[in-house]
Design a protein around this motif. Structure first.
Motif, PDB file in Angstrom:
ATOM      1  N   LYS A  52     -24.075 -53.594  63.491  1.00 58.43           N
ATOM      2  CA  LYS A  52     -24.754 -54.219  64.624  1.00 58.43           C
ATOM      3  C   LYS A  52     -26.099 -54.800  64.184  1.00 58.43           C
ATOM      4  O   LYS A  52     -26.488 -55.893  64.612  1.00 58.43           O
ATOM      5  CB  LYS A  52     -24.956 -53.201  65.741  1.00 58.43           C
ATOM      6  N   VAL A  53     -26.814 -54.052  63.343  1.00 59.48           N
ATOM      7  CA  VAL A  53     -28.092 -54.535  62.826  1.00 59.48           C
ATOM      8  C   VAL A  53     -27.871 -55.777  61.976  1.00 59.48           C
ATOM      9  O   VAL A  53     -28.577 -56.781  62.099  1.00 59.48           O
ATOM     10  CB  VAL A  53     -28.796 -53.439  62.005  1.00 59.48           C
ATOM     11  N   PHE A  54     -26.873 -55.711  61.109  1.00 60.08           N
ATOM     12  CA  PHE A  54     -26.583 -56.832  60.213  1.00 60.08           C
ATOM     13  C   PHE A  54     -26.296 -58.113  60.998  1.00 60.08           C
ATOM     14  O   PHE A  54     -26.802 -59.194  60.666  1.00 60.08           O
ATOM     15  CB  PHE A  54     -25.388 -56.492  59.315  1.00 60.08           C
ATOM     16  N   LEU A  55     -25.508 -58.005  62.056  1.00 59.00           N
ATOM     17  CA  LEU A  55     -25.140 -59.189  62.825  1.00 59.00           C
ATOM     18  C   LEU A  55     -26.331 -59.758  63.613  1.00 59.00           C
ATOM     19  O   LEU A  55     -26.477 -60.975  63.729  1.00 59.00           O
ATOM     20  CB  LEU A  55     -23.985 -58.865  63.772  1.00 59.00           C
ATOM     21  N   ILE A  56     -27.173 -58.875  64.144  1.00 61.12           N
ATOM     22  CA  ILE A  56     -28.350 -59.359  64.854  1.00 61.12           C
ATOM     23  C   ILE A  56     -29.290 -60.071  63.883  1.00 61.12           C
ATOM     24  O   ILE A  56     -29.865 -61.122  64.191  1.00 61.12           O
ATOM     25  CB  ILE A  56     -29.080 -58.197  65.565  1.00 61.12           C
ATOM     26  N   VAL A  57     -29.452 -59.497  62.692  1.00 57.58           N
ATOM     27  CA  VAL A  57     -30.267 -60.152  61.659  1.00 57.58           C
ATOM     28  C   VAL A  57     -29.649 -61.503  61.288  1.00 57.58           C
ATOM     29  O   VAL A  57     -30.350 -62.504  61.153  1.00 57.58           O
ATOM     30  CB  VAL A  57     -30.402 -59.247  60.416  1.00 57.58           C
ATOM     31  N   LEU A  58     -28.332 -61.533  61.138  1.00 58.98           N
ATOM     32  CA  LEU A  58     -27.636 -62.769  60.789  1.00 58.98           C
ATOM     33  C   LEU A  58     -27.815 -63.839  61.867  1.00 58.98           C
ATOM     34  O   LEU A  58     -27.973 -65.031  61.563  1.00 58.98           O
ATOM     35  CB  LEU A  58     -26.148 -62.494  60.583  1.00 58.98           C
ATOM     36  N   SER A  59     -27.806 -63.430  63.123  1.00 56.42           N
ATOM     37  CA  SER A  59     -27.983 -64.405  64.208  1.00 56.42           C
ATOM     38  C   SER A  59     -29.327 -65.108  64.098  1.00 56.42           C
ATOM     39  O   SER A  59     -29.471 -66.272  64.502  1.00 56.42           O
ATOM     40  CB  SER A  59     -27.865 -63.714  65.570  1.00 56.42           C
ATOM     41  N   GLY A  60     -30.316 -64.388  63.525  1.00 54.13           N
ATOM     42  CA  GLY A  60     -31.636 -64.984  63.340  1.00 54.13           C
ATOM     43  C   GLY A  60     -31.626 -66.168  62.397  1.00 54.13           C
ATOM     44  O   GLY A  60     -32.489 -67.055  62.483  1.00 54.13           O
TER      45      GLY A  60
END
Length: 391
Positions: free
Chosen positions: A207-215
């Motif tokens: 979940k953290v990885f995907l939120i960072v990726l969305s950035g």
């Protein structure tokens, strides 16, 4: 907490003074849209290079040194700026500015989290952002008049404000230390090990990885807007003073939206993905509206669009803060910022070429499309169930 808030006052004034006019200053010095885009890319490349090492530096040697260093380099940046009539000086100013940004990125959030604690962190970030924006409004209202009177005057005042911040942070501020037993052990860690452990945390929690990726995707669009909204509105017929008022209006909208966000804090905390979906969807619509070219609508759309990003940032970092252990927090926030910086690098190249070849209207239309992957990610993330937890 009062010290952090006072810092927000001075930083807000400084940012309000230079934000509405610095790109216009580049245009007045003879730089075209592609050159401005490429200079922005140099800034973002430098920031990407500095981002993670600066976070690790803060984790190892302390937040105080990192933030004081940022203020000092801000003094140097804006002292250089009136002399960027040559490309070498301009590039040097961009690199120093990038290092200044990298040093305070993550360190300021970590400082706040240590002062207020994890439970109050999200709300206090929003309060601090409100103060920052309120004084950005004050600075931006005056920036156009100062620039019209003397184009160097806003930069001189900015240098004075950052000098005060540097002296205060260096001499008078004490930063609290959390979990001393871990800090003593943590000091012995090498830069490489701090980075390795931080990367494990990012990739361990999907979940953290995907939120960072969305950035990465949102950075492409927001960076384009921040880089080209001034020339676009200038083409619509807005003067330097008018741009200052638009930037001030953006601050007013940001204050209103942050006030609403604070009242809905509990609901946002329960479902940050829906909140981020709303934010990015509104941004997508506003970027499209800017391409119509209608002057009054362009002013309102720009003001709201610039404000929306100020709402998105506290939601994201409040969410990520829950997963970041204190002893690696600077590095982890820097990793998040680094991913955004990578998107901003590509933004400068991609949209600089499009702006030069096809004009700003097409540039804004293409930029809107890049928000779609982020919106898709926000719909995917809630469906993910991690089997393991971060320790």
């Amino acid at each position: 907490m009062r010290t952090i808030q006072f810092f927000a006052v001075l930083r807000g004034l400084a940012m309000g003074l230079f934000s509405p006019i610095w790109i216009l200053y580049l245009v007045d010095q003879g730089y075209d849209l592609l050159q401005i885009g490429l200079l922005g890319t140099i800034f973002e490349i430098a920031k990407l290079i500095f981002e993670v090492p600066s976070g690790t530096f803060a984790d190892r040697y302390g937040i105080k040194l990192s933030i004081a260093g940022s203020f000092f380099l801000s003094v140097v940046t804006w002292a250089f700026f009136p002399f960027i009539d040559t490309l070498i000086i301009c590039i040097l100013a961009m690199i120093i500015w990038a290092l200044s940004d990298a040093l305070i990125s993550g360190s300021l959030e970590t400082w706040m989290s240590r002062v207020v604690g994890e439970e109050r962190f999200g709300k206090e970030v929003m309060k601090n952002t409100q103060i920052l924006i309120a004084f950005i409004v004050v600075g931006s209202i005056t920036s156009g008049y100062l620039y019209s009177y003397n184009m160097f005057l806003p930069f001189i005042i900015v240098v004075a404000l950052y000098t005060i911040l540097f002296i205060w942070m260096s001499i008078f501020v004490k930063v609290p230390i959390v979990k001393i037993e871990h800090e003593q052990e943590h000091i012995k860690e090498s830069f490489l090990n701090i980075l390795k452990q931080s990367l494990k945390i990012v990739f361990h929690k999907r979940k953290v990885f995907l939120i960072v990726l969305s950035g990465f995707f949102t950075a492409l669009t927001y960076d384009m807007v921040s880089r080209y909204w001034q020339p676009l509105l200038n083409e619509m017929g807005f003067s330097e003073t008018g741009l200052g008022y638009i930037f001030a209006l953006a601050g007013i909208f940001a204050l209103i939206l942050l006030g609403i966000t604070m009242k809905l804090e509990k609901k946002i905390e329960k479902n940050p993905y829906m909140s981020l979906t709303i934010v990015e969807s509104v941004s997508l619509l506003l970027v499209g509206v800017l391409t119509i070219g209608f002057k009054p609508l362009g002013a309102i759309a720009t003001s709201i669009l610039l404000a929306v990003e100020d709402v998105r940032h506290p939601i994201v970092i409040s969410y990520l803060n829950k997963f970041f252990p204190d002893n690696y927090k600077n590095t982890l926030f820097s990793l998040n910022s680094g991913v955004g910086a990578l998107g901003e690098i590509l933004s400068g190249v991609i949209f600089g070429i499009i702006a030069l070849e096809f004009g700003l209207t097409t540039t804004f239309l293409v930029a809107a499309i890049f928000l779609l992957p982020a919106i898709i990610i926000y719909w995917v993330v809630p469906k993910i169930h991690d089997k393991t937890s971060i320790t």
